[in-house]
Design an enzyme around this catalytic site. Structure first.
Site, short mmCIF file in Angstrom:
data_model
loop_
_atom_site.label_atom_id
_atom_site.label_comp_id
_atom_site.label_asym_id
_atom_site.label_seq_id
_atom_site.Cartn_x
_atom_site.Cartn_y
_atom_site.Cartn_z
N LYS A 34 45.11 44.46 36.30
CA LYS A 34 44.29 45.34 37.15
C LYS A 34 43.55 44.51 38.20
CE LYS A 34 40.46 45.23 33.86
NZ LYS A 34 39.37 45.98 33.26
N TYR A 256 20.88 25.72 54.80
CA TYR A 256 19.91 26.82 54.79
C TYR A 256 18.90 26.64 53.68
CZ TYR A 256 22.88 29.50 57.99
OH TYR A 256 23.60 29.94 59.06
C1 LIG Z 1 40.75 48.14 27.83
C2 LIG Z 1 40.95 46.71 28.22
N1 LIG Z 1 41.83 45.98 27.54
C3 LIG Z 1 42.04 44.67 27.83
C4 LIG Z 1 41.36 44.06 28.86
C5 LIG Z 1 41.60 42.60 29.13
O1 LIG Z 1 40.45 41.88 28.81
P1 LIG Z 1 40.39 40.29 28.98
O2 LIG Z 1 40.54 40.03 30.43
O3 LIG Z 1 39.03 39.94 28.50
O4 LIG Z 1 41.50 39.74 28.17
C6 LIG Z 1 40.45 44.80 29.60
C7 LIG Z 1 39.69 44.14 30.66
O5 LIG Z 1 38.62 44.48 31.03
C8 LIG Z 1 40.24 46.16 29.27
O6 LIG Z 1 39.35 46.91 29.95
#
Ligand SMILES: Cc1ncc(COP(=O)(O)O)c(C=O)c1O
Length: 359
Positions: A34, A256
């Site tokens: 994602k 800065y």
């Molecule tokens: C439902 C779910 N599963 C798995 C993951 C993967 O998590 P990670 O990146 O901590 O392995 C996420 C990430 O936010 C998630 O929302």
């Protein structure tokens, strides 16, 4: 000549990390890509493992469609499911899987007229209290969805709040809530596939094993448990170059806010990278490597430039390569200096050139 700030994405490292995750957990693994693969490029990452991945997980329909348009045929799970009923026909048409995490989604799914039944990952709130059905809602939703004409299959799932903290009991408590809830489902449910483990659980919690894992951050090479003996390989290497060098004397300040004042004669290098590229403005003091030699960020990070201390790197020159994170400089260490997590560093990386290699 173009601006030298580059995010090098090593797809072979991504593939290696996927194999490590899958082998450590066993069963099948959904690669969580994602948010544009945590800033690494979702299409490129998906393509790198399309021949071996059991599936991908994205946040929403738009992210899934981008992958389908790129020719990705593997299963794709929508981690937040749908946001409105109008998405359901598209989810069916593109053969996507979806999480159902709220009662309002259950009701819409039960009432929908669909061309084909959908593959549902039913999410329990076992203690994170973000999304997910409460245990009692879960039991009744399962009873309604199981065997329903709109539902092809149900995978049982939950998500951990504290799996990266090995001294917290919360993960075990969440597993207990999950098991107790599953025990209340009908007699067939004990055979259902289930999925609990994110990266931290894959790496740290044997008891979280299911038929499916959902690794995210570990695929990009950052160990959420901060282990130093990690088998993971960094995927993103963020580099730029020195574009200016000056010597300042004791008492002179830089940048800065003049937040760094030299206590002795100091050689200061200016690097073409800043917070507009996603390098955190709060990362003063973070490690960096100049031509392979470790040093640190001094002064305030500005929009397009930042400072490194070159006092102990006398051979550094204009054009010297600076690794901001990657192989020598752990993204976790930069994140720690900046008061954030590697997830955020990666997701925020932008404007720089992205360069992909696969060997
Ligand atoms: C439902 C779910 N599963 C798995 C993951 C993967 O998590 P990670 O990146 O901590 O392995 C996420 C990430 O936010 C998630 O929302």
């Amino acid at each position: 000549m173009s601006r030298p700030a580059i995010a090098h994405i090593r797809l072979n490292a991504f593939r290696h990390n996927y194999r490590v995750a899958k082998q450590m957990h066993g069963g099948k693994a959904l690669a969580v890509i994602k948010a544009n693969a945590y800033g690494h490029g979702a299409e490129q990452c998906a393509k790198a493992i399309e021949n071996e991945s059991d599936g991908f997980a994205v946040a929403c329909l738009e992210e899934a469609l981008q992958l389908r348009q790129a020719g990705i045929k593997n299963p794709i799970l929508l981690l937040e499911g749908f946001f409105e009923a109008a998405e359901l026909p598209e989810i069916v048409a593109h053969d996507l899987w979806m999480v159902v995490h709220a009662q309002w989604q259950v009701e819409i799914l039960l009432a929908a007229k669909l061309a084909k039944p959908l593959h549902v990952w039913l999410k329990l709130d076992s203690g994170m209290h973000r999304v997910g059905l409460s245990p009692s809602e879960y039991v009744s939703a399962y009873a309604q969805l199981d065997q329903h004409q709109n539902v092809a299959k149900i995978v049982l799932m939950s998500h951990f709040a504290n799996a990266d903290n090995l001294s917290s009991q919360h993960t075990l408590q969440q597993i207990e809530v999950f098991k107790n809830t599953v025990a209340c489902l009908n007699s067939q449910a004990y055979m259902a596939d289930f999925s609990l483990a994110n990266s931290a659980a894959i790496l740290g919690w044997q008891a979280a094993k299911g038929n499916w894992s959902r690794p995210g951050i570990m695929l990009y090479g950052a160990d959420p448990l901060m282990a130093s003996d990690t088998k993971l390989r960094p995927v993103m290497q963020l580099t730029s170059q020195i574009i200016s060098i000056r010597k300042i004397t004791k008492g002179e300040s830089i940048g800065y806010g003049s937040i760094f004042t030299a206590e002795k004669e100091t050689i200061v290098g200016v690097v073409a990278c800043g917070y507009a590229d996603g390098y955190p403005r709060t990362a003063t003091g973070a490690p960096a490597a100049v031509d392979g030699k470790m040093t640190r960020i001094i002064g305030r990070v500005s929009m397009d430039m930042l400072f490194v201390d070159l006092t102990d790197i006398p051979n550094a020159k204009i054009g010297s390569t600076v690794e901001l994170w990657g192989d020598q400089v752990a993204a976790n260490d930069v994140a720690k200096a900046a008061g954030t997590i590697a997830y955020e560093l990666f997701c925020n990386t932008k404007r720089v050139q992205f360069s992909y290699s696969d060997s």
